[in-house]
Scaffold this motif. Structure first.
Motif, mmCIF file in Angstrom:
data_model
loop_
_atom_site.group_PDB
_atom_site.id
_atom_site.type_symbol
_atom_site.label_atom_id
_atom_site.label_comp_id
_atom_site.label_asym_id
_atom_site.label_seq_id
_atom_site.Cartn_x
_atom_site.Cartn_y
_atom_site.Cartn_z
ATOM 1 N N ARG A 1 0.819 -1.199 0.000
ATOM 2 C CA ARG A 1 0.000 0.000 0.000
ATOM 3 C C ARG A 1 0.861 1.259 0.000
ATOM 4 O O ARG A 1 0.438 2.317 -0.452
ATOM 5 C CB ARG A 1 -0.921 0.011 1.223
ATOM 6 C CG ARG A 1 -2.113 -0.918 1.089
ATOM 7 C CD ARG A 1 -3.189 -0.520 2.078
ATOM 8 N NE ARG A 1 -2.770 -0.725 3.449
ATOM 9 C CZ ARG A 1 -2.956 -1.857 4.120
ATOM 10 N NH1 ARG A 1 -3.538 -2.885 3.548
ATOM 11 N NH2 ARG A 1 -2.563 -1.955 5.370
ATOM 12 N N ARG A 2 2.092 1.104 0.486
ATOM 13 C CA ARG A 2 2.978 2.266 0.479
ATOM 14 C C ARG A 2 3.560 2.507 -0.914
ATOM 15 O O ARG A 2 4.093 3.571 -1.180
ATOM 16 C CB ARG A 2 4.129 2.050 1.479
ATOM 17 C CG ARG A 2 3.691 2.063 2.931
ATOM 18 C CD ARG A 2 4.887 2.267 3.854
ATOM 19 N NE ARG A 2 5.888 1.233 3.694
ATOM 20 C CZ ARG A 2 5.947 0.127 4.415
ATOM 21 N NH1 ARG A 2 5.024 -0.103 5.330
ATOM 22 N NH2 ARG A 2 6.901 -0.755 4.227
ATOM 23 N N LYS A 3 3.481 1.502 -1.790
ATOM 24 C CA LYS A 3 4.015 1.603 -3.144
ATOM 25 C C LYS A 3 5.464 2.071 -3.112
ATOM 26 O O LYS A 3 5.841 3.063 -3.734
ATOM 27 C CB LYS A 3 3.161 2.535 -3.994
ATOM 28 C CG LYS A 3 1.746 2.034 -4.222
ATOM 29 C CD LYS A 3 0.961 2.955 -5.121
ATOM 30 C CE LYS A 3 -0.454 2.422 -5.325
ATOM 31 N NZ LYS A 3 -1.269 3.326 -6.159
ATOM 32 N N ASP B 1 9.538 6.210 -3.102
ATOM 33 C CA ASP B 1 8.121 6.184 -2.754
ATOM 34 C C ASP B 1 7.365 6.599 -4.006
ATOM 35 O O ASP B 1 7.305 7.782 -4.346
ATOM 36 C CB ASP B 1 7.840 7.137 -1.594
ATOM 37 C CG ASP B 1 6.421 7.007 -1.063
ATOM 38 O OD1 ASP B 1 5.493 6.804 -1.882
ATOM 39 O OD2 ASP B 1 6.224 7.098 0.153
ATOM 40 N N LEU B 2 6.783 5.616 -4.703
ATOM 41 C CA LEU B 2 6.164 5.872 -5.994
ATOM 42 C C LEU B 2 4.877 6.668 -5.869
ATOM 43 O O LEU B 2 4.452 7.317 -6.829
ATOM 44 C CB LEU B 2 5.892 4.549 -6.714
ATOM 45 C CG LEU B 2 7.122 3.664 -6.932
ATOM 46 C CD1 LEU B 2 6.728 2.359 -7.606
ATOM 47 C CD2 LEU B 2 8.178 4.394 -7.747
ATOM 48 N N GLU B 3 4.253 6.603 -4.706
ATOM 49 C CA GLU B 3 3.010 7.338 -4.508
ATOM 50 C C GLU B 3 3.283 8.803 -4.194
ATOM 51 O O GLU B 3 2.657 9.699 -4.762
ATOM 52 C CB GLU B 3 2.203 6.694 -3.384
ATOM 53 C CG GLU B 3 0.820 7.307 -3.195
ATOM 54 C CD GLU B 3 -0.009 6.517 -2.202
ATOM 55 O OE1 GLU B 3 -0.782 7.154 -1.468
ATOM 56 O OE2 GLU B 3 0.126 5.279 -2.159
ATOM 57 N N ARG B 4 4.218 9.039 -3.293
ATOM 58 C CA ARG B 4 4.540 10.420 -2.911
ATOM 59 C C ARG B 4 5.558 11.063 -3.836
ATOM 60 O O ARG B 4 5.818 12.257 -3.744
ATOM 61 C CB ARG B 4 5.073 10.450 -1.481
ATOM 62 C CG ARG B 4 4.066 9.984 -0.442
ATOM 63 C CD ARG B 4 4.667 10.052 0.949
ATOM 64 N NE ARG B 4 3.717 9.629 1.968
ATOM 65 C CZ ARG B 4 3.978 9.554 3.255
ATOM 66 N NH1 ARG B 4 5.197 9.877 3.697
ATOM 67 N NH2 ARG B 4 3.061 9.156 4.109
ATOM 68 N N LYS B 5 6.161 10.253 -4.695
ATOM 69 C CA LYS B 5 7.218 10.724 -5.601
ATOM 70 C C LYS B 5 8.369 11.342 -4.812
ATOM 71 O O LYS B 5 8.834 12.455 -5.083
ATOM 72 C CB LYS B 5 6.664 11.705 -6.638
ATOM 73 C CG LYS B 5 5.639 11.071 -7.575
ATOM 74 C CD LYS B 5 5.269 11.989 -8.701
ATOM 75 C CE LYS B 5 4.220 11.349 -9.607
ATOM 76 N NZ LYS B 5 4.644 10.068 -10.189
ATOM 77 N N ARG C 1 10.374 16.600 -10.368
ATOM 78 C CA ARG C 1 9.378 15.592 -10.754
ATOM 79 C C ARG C 1 9.890 14.734 -11.910
ATOM 80 O O ARG C 1 9.768 13.517 -11.896
ATOM 81 C CB ARG C 1 8.067 16.268 -11.156
ATOM 82 C CG ARG C 1 6.977 15.276 -11.597
ATOM 83 C CD ARG C 1 5.676 15.985 -11.848
ATOM 84 N NE ARG C 1 5.764 16.879 -12.996
ATOM 85 C CZ ARG C 1 5.523 16.493 -14.251
ATOM 86 N NH1 ARG C 1 5.208 15.236 -14.516
ATOM 87 N NH2 ARG C 1 5.599 17.357 -15.232
ATOM 88 N N GLU D 1 10.718 10.695 -12.034
ATOM 89 C CA GLU D 1 10.032 9.809 -12.967
ATOM 90 C C GLU D 1 11.027 9.024 -13.816
ATOM 91 O O GLU D 1 10.815 7.841 -14.101
ATOM 92 C CB GLU D 1 9.083 10.616 -13.851
ATOM 93 C CG GLU D 1 7.881 11.156 -13.083
ATOM 94 C CD GLU D 1 7.033 12.101 -13.922
ATOM 95 O OE1 GLU D 1 7.483 12.484 -15.036
ATOM 96 O OE2 GLU D 1 5.934 12.466 -13.463
ATOM 97 N N GLN E 1 12.497 0.455 -11.915
ATOM 98 C CA GLN E 1 11.486 -0.600 -11.952
ATOM 99 C C GLN E 1 11.796 -1.649 -13.011
ATOM 100 O O GLN E 1 11.137 -2.690 -13.057
ATOM 101 C CB GLN E 1 10.106 0.017 -12.230
ATOM 102 C CG GLN E 1 9.568 0.822 -11.071
ATOM 103 C CD GLN E 1 8.236 1.471 -11.389
ATOM 104 O OE1 GLN E 1 7.180 0.883 -11.206
ATOM 105 N NE2 GLN E 1 8.288 2.712 -11.873
#
Length: 232
Positions: free
Chosen positions: A121-123, A133-137, A150, A154, A161
């Motif tokens: 869930r933390r991704k 942290d893929l969610e919070r970038k 950003r 990315e 990945q």
């Protein structure tokens, strides 16, 4: 399914855990000592860690993990110590969960799956000492935040990945910037240069971002940096 590192010096226990995990579809890495475990942490998504190891206590290994490059790697601690104070000590040293020997493999699997769900869930993507942290970038290296833009994040996340695969500048430009972007492949080179500076990379001996001459770039796993260290 996940890659699970089992750190246990008793061969019979280690075998039983490995067979149960493999039957459930997990990939298993094994170590009988803290020294042997350290370089394998880079590949693990979660750890089953015995309290009593021949070279140092599992709690000491756990402390080094939390203070060093693995602050968030999920850890399930195994121990024959059933006292409340022992469980409290294990959890206070950084364990995410605690299982007392002897245990049922069904409970072990259930607890591991719960840890993986929480981590999922933390991704969060871990590549050695690099944490994304893929969610919070947000990114950190050895526990220190990285001030990435950003687009830098990315680009780094895209390569991280897909470790080992070489991408041309044109492929990266389309994947990260989009096919409508009017920039040139030099844009990718500039962002890789900026990332290397922020990561403290030596282009001649990269830890993460490797140039493949005439082809492009790829992400490589961080090599062992120090003993007993091998990452993220």
């Amino acid at each position: 399914m996940a890659t699970v590192l089992v750190v246990e010096d008793e061969p019979a226990v280690r075998l039983g855990v490995r067979l149960a995990l493999e039957k459930a579809g997990h990939q298993v890495l094994e170590a009988a000592t803290a020294k042997d475990a350290w370089p394998l942490l880079r590949e693990a998504e979660t750890v089953v860690l015995d309290w009593m190891l021949p070279d140092e206590p599992g709690t000491r290994l756990l402390e080094r993990m939390r203070q060093g490059p693995y602050p968030d790697l999920p850890v399930l601690m195994l121990t024959a110590r059933a006292e409340v104070r022992d469980r409290v000590e294990g959890l206070s040293r950084g364990a995410d969960d605690y299982l007392v020997k002897p245990f049922a493999t069904e409970e072990l699997l259930a607890r591991l799956e719960a840890l993986l769900r929480r981590a999922g869930r933390r991704k969060v993507l871990r590549r050695g000492p690099l944490l994304l942290d893929l969610e919070r970038k947000e990114a950190s290296l050895e526990g220190n935040p990285l001030p990435l833009t950003r687009r830098e994040f990315e680009l780094l996340a895209f390569l991280a990945q897909r470790p080992g695969r070489v991408y041309s500048r044109e492929e990266l430009l389309e994947a990260v910037w989009g096919h409508d972007y009017l920039g040139t492949p030099r844009t990718v080179d500039q962002h890789v240069l900026q990332l290397r500076e922020k990561l403290g990379e030596d282009p001649k001996a990269p830890r993460f971002l490797e140039t493949v001459r005439g082809m492009g770039y790829r992400f490589r796993m961080a090599p062992e940096e120090a003993k007993p260290k091998e990452e993220g």
